[in-house]
Design a protein around this motif. Structure first.
Motif, PDB file in Angstrom:
ATOM      1  N   VAL A  21      99.312  70.222  48.716  1.00  0.00           N
ATOM      2  CA  VAL A  21      97.848  70.340  48.585  1.00  0.00           C
ATOM      3  C   VAL A  21      97.259  71.086  49.776  1.00  0.00           C
ATOM      4  CG1 VAL A  21      95.715  69.004  48.555  1.00  0.00           C
ATOM      5  CG2 VAL A  21      97.627  68.336  47.081  1.00  0.00           C
ATOM      6  N   VAL A  75      91.612  71.509  45.750  1.00  0.00           N
ATOM      7  CA  VAL A  75      92.583  70.517  45.278  1.00  0.00           C
ATOM      8  C   VAL A  75      92.405  69.243  46.083  1.00  0.00           C
ATOM      9  CG1 VAL A  75      95.007  70.001  44.884  1.00  0.00           C
ATOM     10  CG2 VAL A  75      94.192  72.365  44.681  1.00  0.00           C
ATOM     11  N   LEU A 126      99.640  73.205  39.958  1.00  0.00           N
ATOM     12  CA  LEU A 126      98.389  73.471  40.677  1.00  0.00           C
ATOM     13  C   LEU A 126      97.906  74.889  40.410  1.00  0.00           C
ATOM     14  CD1 LEU A 126      98.917  71.719  44.134  1.00  0.00           C
ATOM     15  CD2 LEU A 126      97.472  70.993  42.223  1.00  0.00           C
ATOM     16  N   ARG A 154      94.377  75.697  38.610  1.00  0.00           N
ATOM     17  CA  ARG A 154      93.337  76.481  39.296  1.00  0.00           C
ATOM     18  C   ARG A 154      93.041  77.783  38.552  1.00  0.00           C
ATOM     19  NH1 ARG A 154      95.103  76.468  45.572  1.00  0.00           N
ATOM     20  NH2 ARG A 154      92.939  77.128  45.892  1.00  0.00           N
ATOM     21  N   ILE A 184      94.699  65.537  41.894  1.00  0.00           N
ATOM     22  CA  ILE A 184      96.058  64.981  41.743  1.00  0.00           C
ATOM     23  C   ILE A 184      95.980  63.501  42.085  1.00  0.00           C
ATOM     24  CG2 ILE A 184      98.454  65.046  42.523  1.00  0.00           C
ATOM     25  CD1 ILE A 184      98.135  67.936  43.198  1.00  0.00           C
ATOM     26  N   VAL A 191      97.651  65.448  37.004  1.00  0.00           N
ATOM     27  CA  VAL A 191      97.086  66.718  37.481  1.00  0.00           C
ATOM     28  C   VAL A 191      95.969  67.093  36.511  1.00  0.00           C
ATOM     29  CG1 VAL A 191      97.537  69.116  38.071  1.00  0.00           C
ATOM     30  CG2 VAL A 191      99.316  67.385  38.467  1.00  0.00           C
ATOM     31  N   ASP A 239      92.328  69.288  35.616  1.00  0.00           N
ATOM     32  CA  ASP A 239      91.531  70.467  35.934  1.00  0.00           C
ATOM     33  C   ASP A 239      90.231  70.406  35.136  1.00  0.00           C
ATOM     34  OD1 ASP A 239      91.910  71.501  33.310  1.00  0.00           O
ATOM     35  OD2 ASP A 239      93.780  72.456  33.905  1.00  0.00           O
TER      36      ASP A 239
END
Length: 605
Positions: free
Chosen positions: A451, A465, A495, A499, A510, A523, A525
């Motif tokens: 991260v 993140v 990730l 993103r 996370i 995870v 988004d």
């Protein structure tokens, strides 16, 4: 005649054959059938009965049986008990015969002087012999002429040899030389060209003599010599019975018993009884033959049971080996391994292991074939585009057209480079995971490093993140055993993927928590989410579903496929779903983004 010959020549073979020819053909056919049947029987015997495994099982079972038989034949107590019984029988027999001989002896009582006072002084078991001056006045205290017939009648049924010695050890009578009146003697004389015993027989007799002798003395025939050379005769002349077991030069046992011949406690002589050379050996041999017959029956049963046992082992193993051979030869269809569901032993476990291994092998082969087909398809698209641009480049008339074509060429080259890199990584992933040693490490520390690196690398141009770790009992609650480099690749890929679908001012989250005996990683988004029909397809190789306007060919479509392969190699599971939230304006549940769920086993689980 010409017509008949033409008919005979034009007739089919065998049509004009006579009865003899037809019988000959039948005999030839029956011979072929017999040869075929016999050949099949020989093959079955060599395959099932005389196989290597069957021979080993039979040999191992027979070794124990042979060892038991050898111990019985060599260490049994029958021989020793038989000798003791024979000694007791001869002693009893000798006392009876000695008493009869003493009663039949002719003695001049007036010529033998015995002191009554000495007789009264004798203890139990003691005896007295006539004085030498009294014996000098007698020719024979025991009259052989009177004792001979009595001895012959008593000895004949017993098959033993009897000898009588006087007090000086002189042989008076020998049952071998006692014959009744008018008896005809027959002797089987050897042939003039008769040879001595063969060498193998002599060797066998020497071996028997060596095995049986031990502490036993060797018997020597004295004949008419001094009988005191026999220790038992010497003891019997002193008034006590004695016995000695000897072995002859042929390795045969001889039991000798000497009993004093007494009359009014006066020792008149000695009776020596001895068995024939092969008497005891014949009885022992008969007993051993009975043991051998029992052994043959037990060996036959053992061999049959061994063949049945080998059939229950060798048969299934042979079928498994034949199926494995068919798999090795590469048949066009899947070869099914035989099932032995009714067997709960090692053979059943072996068959199940073979089935699982074969299914895994076929699945791996199909996956490799599918992977090769997908690779060929994915490489074909940029190559086609690149070829078209290269062929069109010489025909471009303006500088702008050439620049656009060069951009297409560079884009296709970068796409090919990315595809080849990801394909190479995916192809060696299984071998790398199998070779490297899994080691325990802290998953939270790994995620923190990923991260921090992702936030520093973006520089505020991508979604931030955030990492959230739920409280858990113990310092090792989030330790996993595996390959930290490959798991880092999985989380970095997730990730980057999250993103890329999220706005710049959004947040990628996370979350790590314990879920029973598993570690759960989420995870999330803030992107458009995943279409319902693509929830499972996104993990397929070379599958991409990017928003409109994003550059084509910037992703190989192998990232999520490689991630699932790594997670499954660590004993975990990865799934994708849409994150739902309530819209405050409409009050309805709407898709707020995508969510990837990873379940991993902790270290030591």
């Amino acid at each position: 005649m010409a017509i008949d010959s033409e008919r005979a020549e034009g007739a089919p073979a065998g049509a004009s054959a006579g009865p003899d020819a037809r019988s000959q053909l039948r005999r030839l056919g029956s011979k072929r059938v017999r040869r075929r049947v016999l050949g099949r029987i020989r093959r079955l015997i060599s395959t099932y009965v005389l196989s290597s495994l069957t021979k080993r099982i039979i040999a191992i079972n027979l070794v124990g049986l042979v060892a038991l038989l050898s111990g019985i034949l060599y260490l049994n107590q029958f021989r020793a008990g038989l000798i003791d019984a024979r000694v007791q029988s001869l002693l009893t027999q000798g006392e009876i015969i000695a008493g009869a001989i003493a009663a039949s002896a002719t003695v001049d009582t007036g010529a033998i002087t015995v002191d009554p006072e000495r007789l009264l002084q004798l203890q139990a078991g003691e005896s007295i012999t006539p004085r030498s001056e009294d014996l000098d006045s007698l020719d024979f205290p025991i009259n052989p002429e009177r004792v001979g017939p009595v001895l012959r009648r008593l000895i004949s049924p017993t098959k033993t040899r009897a000898r009588i010695y006087d007090p000086d050890g002189i042989l008076l009578l020998d049952s071998r030389h006692l014959y009744s009146s008018a008896q005809i003697l027959r002797y089987n004389l050897p042939a003039p060209d008769a040879e001595e015993e063969s060498l193998p027989m002599q060797v066998w007799q020497s071996i028997k003599l060596w095995l049986r002798r031990g502490d036993l003395p060797v018997y020597q025939e004295i004949g008419s010599g001094d009988g005191r050379a026999y220790p038992e005769v010497e003891t019997a002349l002193a008034g006590s019975p004695a016995s000695v077991v000897r072995v002859s030069s042929r390795g045969e046992l001889i039991v000798s018993v000497a009993v004093p011949i007494q009359r009014f406690r006066a020792v008149l002589g000695t009776l020596l009884l001895s068995t024939q050379g092969g008497d005891i050996d014949a009885i022992v041999q008969a007993e051993r033959l009975a043991i051998l017959r029992v052994f043959l029956v037990a060996a036959t049963v053992t061999i049959l049971l061994s063949i049945l046992l080998a059939g229950t082992i060798a048969g299934p193993v042979r079928r498994l080996a034949a199926a494995a051979e068919r798999v090795r030869m590469g048949s066009t269809s899947r070869t099914e391994i035989p099932e032995f569901d009714d067997r709960q032993d090692e053979i059943g476990h072996l068959a199940q292991a073979f089935r699982d291994m074969t299914h895994a092998l076929y699945n791996k082969i199909e996956a490799i074939e599918q992977f090769a087909a997908d690779v060929a398809h994915e490489l074909k698209n940029p190559l086609t585009s690149l070829r078209s641009a290269v062929e069109t480049l010489p025909l471009a008339k303006t500088e702008n057209a050439r620049e656009r074509l060069l951009e297409v060429i560079q884009h296709d080259v970068r796409r090919l480079d990315r595809l080849i890199t990801d394909i190479s990584d995916a192809s060696r992933l299984d071998a790398e995971l199998a070779r490297s040693q899994a080691e325990p490490f802290d998953l939270v520390d790994l995620l923190r490093n990923i991260v921090d690196a992702a936030n520093e690398r973006s520089g505020g141009e991508s979604a931030e993140v955030l990492l959230t770790v739920a409280d858990a009992n113990g310092d090792k609650a989030y330790r996993v055993a595996g390959h930290d480099t490959r798991l880092s690749q999985v989380f970095a890929n997730l990730l980057d993927n999250a993103r890329s679908f999220s706005p710049k001012d959004a947040t990628v989250r996370i979350g790590v928590a314990r879920d029973g005996k598993r570690i759960r990683i989420l995870v999330d988004d803030d992107g458009p989410g995943i279409r319902a029909e693509d929830t499972n397809r996104i993990f397929e190789r070379f599958y991409t579903d990017r928003p409109d306007g994003e550059g084509f060919g910037n992703n190989s479509g192998l990232g999520l496929s490689i991630s699932r392969q790594i997670i499954e190699a660590h004993g975990g599971r990865i799934t994708a779903e849409n994150r739902q939230e309530i819209n405050k304006a409409t009050g309805k549940s709407e898709t707020a983004g995508a969510r990837f769920v990873i379940m991993l086993p902790p270290a030591g689980a």
